[in-house]
Scaffold this motif. Structure first.
Motif, PDB file in Angstrom:
ATOM      1  N   PHE A  40      38.234  33.308  46.034  1.00 38.44           N
ATOM      2  CA  PHE A  40      38.121  34.679  45.548  1.00 38.44           C
ATOM      3  C   PHE A  40      37.090  35.454  46.355  1.00 38.44           C
ATOM      4  CE2 PHE A  40      39.195  32.383  41.474  1.00 38.44           C
ATOM      5  CZ  PHE A  40      40.482  32.886  41.356  1.00 38.44           C
ATOM      6  N   LYS A  41      37.220  36.770  46.380  1.00 40.25           N
ATOM      7  CA  LYS A  41      36.216  37.622  47.014  1.00 40.25           C
ATOM      8  C   LYS A  41      34.966  37.633  46.140  1.00 40.25           C
ATOM      9  CE  LYS A  41      39.250  40.843  49.378  1.00 40.25           C
ATOM     10  NZ  LYS A  41      39.559  42.251  49.604  1.00 40.25           N
ATOM     11  N   SER A  65      32.679  39.843  45.813  1.00 44.11           N
ATOM     12  CA  SER A  65      32.470  41.109  45.102  1.00 44.11           C
ATOM     13  C   SER A  65      33.303  41.175  43.826  1.00 44.11           C
ATOM     14  CB  SER A  65      32.789  42.302  46.012  1.00 44.11           C
ATOM     15  OG  SER A  65      34.138  42.256  46.447  1.00 44.11           O
ATOM     16  N   TYR A  66      34.496  40.591  43.839  1.00 48.57           N
ATOM     17  CA  TYR A  66      35.340  40.575  42.645  1.00 48.57           C
ATOM     18  C   TYR A  66      34.730  39.683  41.569  1.00 48.57           C
ATOM     19  CZ  TYR A  66      39.311  42.800  45.087  1.00 48.57           C
ATOM     20  OH  TYR A  66      40.136  43.665  45.749  1.00 48.57           O
ATOM     21  N   ALA A  78      31.941  41.460  40.013  1.00 48.82           N
ATOM     22  CA  ALA A  78      32.462  42.540  39.172  1.00 48.82           C
ATOM     23  C   ALA A  78      32.944  42.005  37.826  1.00 48.82           C
ATOM     24  CB  ALA A  78      33.584  43.281  39.899  1.00 48.82           C
ATOM     25  N   MET A 125      34.887  44.737  36.111  1.00 51.96           N
ATOM     26  CA  MET A 125      36.322  44.432  36.051  1.00 51.96           C
ATOM     27  C   MET A 125      36.519  43.619  34.774  1.00 51.96           C
ATOM     28  SD  MET A 125      37.070  43.386  40.016  1.00 51.96           S
ATOM     29  CE  MET A 125      38.849  43.412  39.964  1.00 51.96           C
ATOM     30  N   THR A 132      44.155  39.594  39.921  1.00 56.30           N
ATOM     31  CA  THR A 132      43.080  38.757  40.450  1.00 56.30           C
ATOM     32  C   THR A 132      41.901  38.694  39.499  1.00 56.30           C
ATOM     33  OG1 THR A 132      43.748  39.300  42.714  1.00 56.30           O
ATOM     34  CG2 THR A 132      41.551  38.385  42.418  1.00 56.30           C
ATOM     35  N   ALA A 133      41.560  39.795  38.887  1.00 51.99           N
ATOM     36  CA  ALA A 133      40.430  39.798  37.950  1.00 51.99           C
ATOM     37  C   ALA A 133      40.702  38.844  36.789  1.00 51.99           C
ATOM     38  CB  ALA A 133      40.160  41.209  37.436  1.00 51.99           C
TER      39      ALA A 133
END
Length: 66
Positions: free
Chosen positions: A30-31, A33-34, A37, A43, A49-50
């Motif tokens: 996963f990124k 930043s995500y 978040a 998010m 994805t979240a």
């Protein structure tokens, strides 16, 4: 049944195990930043994805197909 945790519990678990959010994100594909978040509530983890991140972190229970 999977135990659902709060974001604070996940962060505490990372801290106690010496795991960084970046390392966890890279290990799970996963990124970073995500992941931040989702952990910080920017998010909600309802879709896409979240949602996948929230389930992987243990913030949401994995939905079983009927």
């Amino acid at each position: 049944m999977q135990k659902v945790m709060t974001a604070e519990q996940v962060k505490a678990q990372f801290h106690s195990k010496g795991i960084t959010v970046t390392a966890w994100a890279e290990e799970h594909g996963f990124k970073t930043s995500y992941v931040y978040a989702v952990l910080n509530g920017r998010m909600k983890g309802r879709f896409g994805t979240a949602h996948e991140i929230a389930v992987a972190l243990g913030l949401k229970a994995k939905v079983q197909a009927a």
